[in-house]
Motif scaffolding. Structure first.
Motif, PDB file in Angstrom:
ATOM      1  N   LYS A  91      50.276  44.201  93.707  1.00 25.65           N
ATOM      2  CA  LYS A  91      50.490  45.618  94.015  1.00 25.65           C
ATOM      3  C   LYS A  91      49.852  46.431  92.897  1.00 25.65           C
ATOM      4  CE  LYS A  91      54.845  46.732  91.822  1.00 25.65           C
ATOM      5  NZ  LYS A  91      56.080  47.448  91.963  1.00 25.65           N
ATOM      6  N   ILE A  92      49.542  47.670  93.206  1.00 24.07           N
ATOM      7  CA  ILE A  92      48.968  48.569  92.209  1.00 24.07           C
ATOM      8  C   ILE A  92      50.096  49.344  91.559  1.00 24.07           C
ATOM      9  CG2 ILE A  92      47.486  50.565  91.814  1.00 24.07           C
ATOM     10  CD1 ILE A  92      45.682  49.568  94.023  1.00 24.07           C
ATOM     11  N   SER A  93      50.068  49.365  90.261  1.00 25.79           N
ATOM     12  CA  SER A  93      51.013  50.145  89.476  1.00 25.79           C
ATOM     13  C   SER A  93      50.198  51.009  88.516  1.00 25.79           C
ATOM     14  CB  SER A  93      51.946  49.199  88.717  1.00 25.79           C
ATOM     15  OG  SER A  93      53.016  49.928  88.141  1.00 25.79           O
ATOM     16  N   THR A  94      50.859  51.770  87.686  1.00 29.61           N
ATOM     17  CA  THR A  94      50.149  52.560  86.689  1.00 29.61           C
ATOM     18  C   THR A  94      50.775  52.324  85.319  1.00 29.61           C
ATOM     19  OG1 THR A  94      51.533  54.498  87.066  1.00 29.61           O
ATOM     20  CG2 THR A  94      49.460  54.385  88.293  1.00 29.61           C
ATOM     21  N   ARG A  95      49.968  52.538  84.300  1.00 34.47           N
ATOM     22  CA  ARG A  95      50.463  52.475  82.922  1.00 34.47           C
ATOM     23  C   ARG A  95      49.758  53.579  82.138  1.00 34.47           C
ATOM     24  NH1 ARG A  95      48.222  46.640  82.071  1.00 34.47           N
ATOM     25  NH2 ARG A  95      46.051  47.007  82.497  1.00 34.47           N
ATOM     26  N   ASN A  96      50.367  53.958  81.041  1.00 34.90           N
ATOM     27  CA  ASN A  96      49.774  54.995  80.196  1.00 34.90           C
ATOM     28  C   ASN A  96      48.813  54.358  79.206  1.00 34.90           C
ATOM     29  OD1 ASN A  96      51.186  57.127  81.365  1.00 34.90           O
ATOM     30  ND2 ASN A  96      52.969  56.764  80.077  1.00 34.90           N
ATOM     31  N   VAL A  97      47.608  54.918  79.165  1.00 38.51           N
ATOM     32  CA  VAL A  97      46.569  54.455  78.243  1.00 38.51           C
ATOM     33  C   VAL A  97      46.017  55.679  77.524  1.00 38.51           C
ATOM     34  CG1 VAL A  97      44.303  53.350  78.081  1.00 38.51           C
ATOM     35  CG2 VAL A  97      45.989  52.493  79.713  1.00 38.51           C
ATOM     36  N   TRP A 105      47.101  60.856  76.536  1.00 41.07           N
ATOM     37  CA  TRP A 105      47.596  59.721  77.315  1.00 41.07           C
ATOM     38  C   TRP A 105      47.337  60.000  78.787  1.00 41.07           C
ATOM     39  CZ3 TRP A 105      49.045  55.225  75.256  1.00 41.07           C
ATOM     40  CH2 TRP A 105      49.339  55.216  73.891  1.00 41.07           C
ATOM     41  N   GLU A 106      46.823  58.986  79.493  1.00 42.74           N
ATOM     42  CA  GLU A 106      46.511  59.127  80.918  1.00 42.74           C
ATOM     43  C   GLU A 106      47.105  57.966  81.697  1.00 42.74           C
ATOM     44  OE1 GLU A 106      42.265  59.101  80.996  1.00 42.74           O
ATOM     45  OE2 GLU A 106      42.071  61.079  80.056  1.00 42.74           O
TER      46      GLU A 106
END
Length: 190
Positions: A91-97, A105-106
């Motif tokens: 599954k696609i998730s998101t993280r802060n980079v 931070w994105e």
């Protein structure tokens, strides 16, 4: 031709076993043609799983097919379906980079694993295939052991490779596709 179109063409031209049409129909209802092949290693991108499957087939035929001893149907089954276990797996998730240019931070998308049927790797693919279509013993062994020593197997893997050359051929084609042919395909692309 897209990887999906190539997969379907190879599949329909070479796999004629009873239940193969139903299996393909089921595959088309899953995320198989959109899923990545891994979270970060090879083909970790949209459509990566089908790209990898086609690459393994092409590598396997190019490097290991012997018209006198091998079956193109068996090669197609093993190569195209060896990672069927990865359908409905990511599954696609998101993280802060942190953006190095702006310092901000994105949120960045990445693939993560959500295994609702934790049945192993090769054996899960064998199980899913056999819900629709019977495998020959050598095909089941090849798919079960395609990961080689990356999956625990003890003495069983050596016995499988000794008895079933198809298993060795699939493993080698999977390795070559993963580590040599699929470089640069490891980013989430939407």
């Amino acid at each position: 031709m897209t990887a999906k179109e190539e997969f379907i063409q190879i599949y329909t031209e070479n796999i004629t076993r009873r239940g193969s049409a139903e299996l393909l129909e089921w595959i088309q209802k899953t995320d198989f043609f959109d899923a990545p092949a891994s979270t970060k290693f090879h083909c970790a991108c949209e459509h990566g799983l089908v790209m990898h499957s086609v690459s393994v087939f092409n590598t396997m035929v190019e490097k290991h097919f012997d018209e006198e001893t091998d079956s193109l149907e068996s090669f197609a089954i093993c190569a195209l379906l060896h990672d069927l276990c990865k359908a409905q797996f990511y599954k696609i998730s998101t993280r802060n980079v942190k953006n190095e240019e702006t310092g901000q931070w994105e949120k960045v998308p990445y693939y993560t694993i959500e295994d609702s049927f934790p049945y192993g790797h090769g054996e899960k693919s064998v199980f899913l295939i056999e819900r629709f279509m019977r495998l020959k013993l050598e095909e089941a062994m090849a798919i079960r052991w395609h990961m080689g020593e990356f999956e625990s197997g003890g003495f069983s893997i050596g016995q499988a490779y000794e008895r079933y050359p198809l298993a060795v051929k699939l493993h080698l084609a999977d390795l070559e596709s993963t580590y040599l042919r699929e470089k640069g395909t490891s980013a989430v692309r939407r």
